[in-house]
Design a protein around this motif. Structure first.
Motif, mmCIF file in Angstrom:
data_model
loop_
_atom_site.group_PDB
_atom_site.id
_atom_site.type_symbol
_atom_site.label_atom_id
_atom_site.label_comp_id
_atom_site.label_asym_id
_atom_site.label_seq_id
_atom_site.Cartn_x
_atom_site.Cartn_y
_atom_site.Cartn_z
ATOM 1 N N TYR A 256 0.839 -1.207 0.000
ATOM 2 C CA TYR A 256 0.000 0.000 0.000
ATOM 3 C C TYR A 256 0.872 1.254 0.000
ATOM 4 C CZ TYR A 256 1.262 -0.992 4.823
ATOM 5 O OH TYR A 256 1.983 -1.324 5.962
ATOM 6 N N ASN A 257 0.307 2.324 -0.540
ATOM 7 C CA ASN A 257 0.921 3.647 -0.446
ATOM 8 C C ASN A 257 0.493 4.299 0.862
ATOM 9 O OD1 ASN A 257 2.225 3.552 -2.938
ATOM 10 N ND2 ASN A 257 0.413 4.325 -4.026
ATOM 11 N N HIS A 258 1.223 5.320 1.278
ATOM 12 C CA HIS A 258 0.845 6.068 2.484
ATOM 13 C C HIS A 258 1.385 7.491 2.368
ATOM 14 C CE1 HIS A 258 4.962 5.751 4.028
ATOM 15 N NE2 HIS A 258 4.923 4.445 3.723
ATOM 16 N N ALA A 259 0.997 8.352 3.277
ATOM 17 C CA ALA A 259 1.451 9.745 3.264
ATOM 18 C C ALA A 259 2.975 9.808 3.386
ATOM 19 C CB ALA A 259 0.784 10.522 4.402
ATOM 20 N N GLU A 260 3.561 10.865 2.834
ATOM 21 C CA GLU A 260 5.009 11.006 2.821
ATOM 22 C C GLU A 260 5.582 11.001 4.248
ATOM 23 O OE1 GLU A 260 8.439 14.125 1.160
ATOM 24 O OE2 GLU A 260 6.291 14.520 0.866
ATOM 25 N N GLY A 261 6.678 10.316 4.392
ATOM 26 C CA GLY A 261 7.342 10.241 5.691
ATOM 27 C C GLY A 261 7.231 8.853 6.289
ATOM 28 N N GLY A 262 7.845 8.641 7.410
ATOM 29 C CA GLY A 262 7.770 7.359 8.091
ATOM 30 C C GLY A 262 6.358 7.085 8.589
ATOM 31 N N ARG A 263 5.940 5.833 8.483
ATOM 32 C CA ARG A 263 4.583 5.446 8.888
ATOM 33 C C ARG A 263 4.655 4.548 10.108
ATOM 34 N NH1 ARG A 263 1.262 1.120 8.429
ATOM 35 N NH2 ARG A 263 -0.971 1.583 8.572
ATOM 36 N N ASP A 264 3.829 4.835 11.119
ATOM 37 C CA ASP A 264 3.765 4.032 12.332
ATOM 38 C C ASP A 264 2.763 2.904 12.117
ATOM 39 O OD1 ASP A 264 3.740 2.937 14.815
ATOM 40 O OD2 ASP A 264 3.087 4.748 15.879
ATOM 41 N N ALA A 265 3.193 1.657 12.182
ATOM 42 C CA ALA A 265 2.339 0.481 11.974
ATOM 43 C C ALA A 265 1.843 -0.105 13.282
ATOM 44 C CB ALA A 265 3.106 -0.578 11.189
ATOM 45 N N GLY A 266 1.924 0.646 14.371
ATOM 46 C CA GLY A 266 1.523 0.110 15.665
ATOM 47 C C GLY A 266 0.059 -0.238 15.781
ATOM 48 N N GLU A 267 -0.799 0.339 14.923
ATOM 49 C CA GLU A 267 -2.238 0.034 14.969
ATOM 50 C C GLU A 267 -2.635 -1.064 13.991
ATOM 51 O OE1 GLU A 267 -4.301 1.290 17.173
ATOM 52 O OE2 GLU A 267 -2.641 2.441 18.041
#
Length: 291
Positions: A256-267
């Protein structure tokens, strides 16, 4: 216009025709004709008998009176209703329903009859139960509809990442970047599986959109779906009936794509349920790594 109607009404009420005077004039005319009997021979038609003439004259006078009275009444009462208008009489009041004893011709001294059962709000009579109590079926609240299987969570009662012959792990692929990521699920089974359903839930952290998925097992052996639900993406892989998963290690992944920057996958979370040799197993886990 109202003054004219009032005057006509007053004149009609005061008018009293002199019937005796009119009959006397008719008789004088008949006597004059009798004195000149030769009038019929001078081109006149034969006159009818005296009694027939008197009757005809009386009828004519009566017709004149009736026609005059009708004309005055029409003017006084105003304009008649438009053609084709038909008055509808009021509906008769509903007759009272006789009591069962009266309709059956029973004894009046037998006492009042038993009251009828009250009508149900829907118009149908409420039936009682055999023991005389109220039917509780009508008061039961409607059953809550269950969500369709496609929207129900997989293995909701799973307690950990391992259950008997089934082990699992979830991680973020190291090749993920500031715009794209992959969630990788790894399963190990000690027995061949005759049923398997795997679910991956990716939370919506901003700009999360599906770009694909894959599995290490044959693609034709699974039914795959991706949908938006609960503010995120839900990937699901379901083993088709009659297919099996061999014992060993297997991988499932959602991209998947996501917003620019590091993404938190904790959820983010994953779950799986399987069947091997008639025994079911269920696992559940999450992701602690940030891409």
């Amino acid at each position: 216009m109202d003054d004219v109607r009032k005057q006509l009404r007053d004149a009609a009420a005061e008018h009293r025709p002199d019937r005796e005077r009119m009959l006397a004039r008719i008789e004088r005319g008949m006597e004059r004709d009798a004195v000149d009997p030769g009038a019929s021979s001078r081109g006149r038609l034969p006159r009818p008998a005296p009694w027939l003439r008197i009757a005809g004259a009386t009828a004519a006078v009566a017709g004149v009176f009736a026609l005059g009275g009708y004309a005055v009444a029409s003017v006084v009462q105003g304009e008649s209703p438009p053609p084709g208008t038909v008055g509808t009489p009021p509906a008769p009041a509903p007759s009272s329903v006789p009591s069962p004893s009266a309709s059956a011709g029973g004894d009046e001294n037998a006492g009042p009859s038993a009251p009828a059962e009250p009508a149900h709000p829907s118009g149908k009579a409420t039936k009682g139960t055999p023991d005389g109590g109220k039917d509780q079926g009508a008061d039961r609240p409607p059953k809550k509809s269950q969500p369709p299987p496609a929207t129900q969570r997989v293995a909701p009662d799973a307690e950990g990442v391992e259950d008997g012959y089934l082990w699992s792990d979830g991680s973020i692929d190291p090749q993920s970047n500031d715009f794209w990521a992959q969630s990788t699920l790894t399963f190990k089974t000690g027995k061949p599986l005759t049923a398997l359903t795997v679910e991956l839930r990716v939370a919506q952290t901003g700009g999360v959109t599906d770009t694909g998925n894959w599995r290490s097992l044959p693609a034709d052996d699974f039914t795959v779906s991706v949908r938006e639900q609960g503010g995120g993406l839900v990937y699901r892989w379901t083993l088709k009936a009659g297919r099996t998963v061999p014992a060993g290690e297997h991988v499932f992944a959602g991209q998947y794509n996501h917003a620019e920057g590091g993404r938190d996958a904790g959820e983010d979370t994953y779950a799986a349920e399987a069947t091997a040799s008639g025994r079911k197993a269920a696992v559940r886990g999450d992701f602690a790594r940030t891409s």
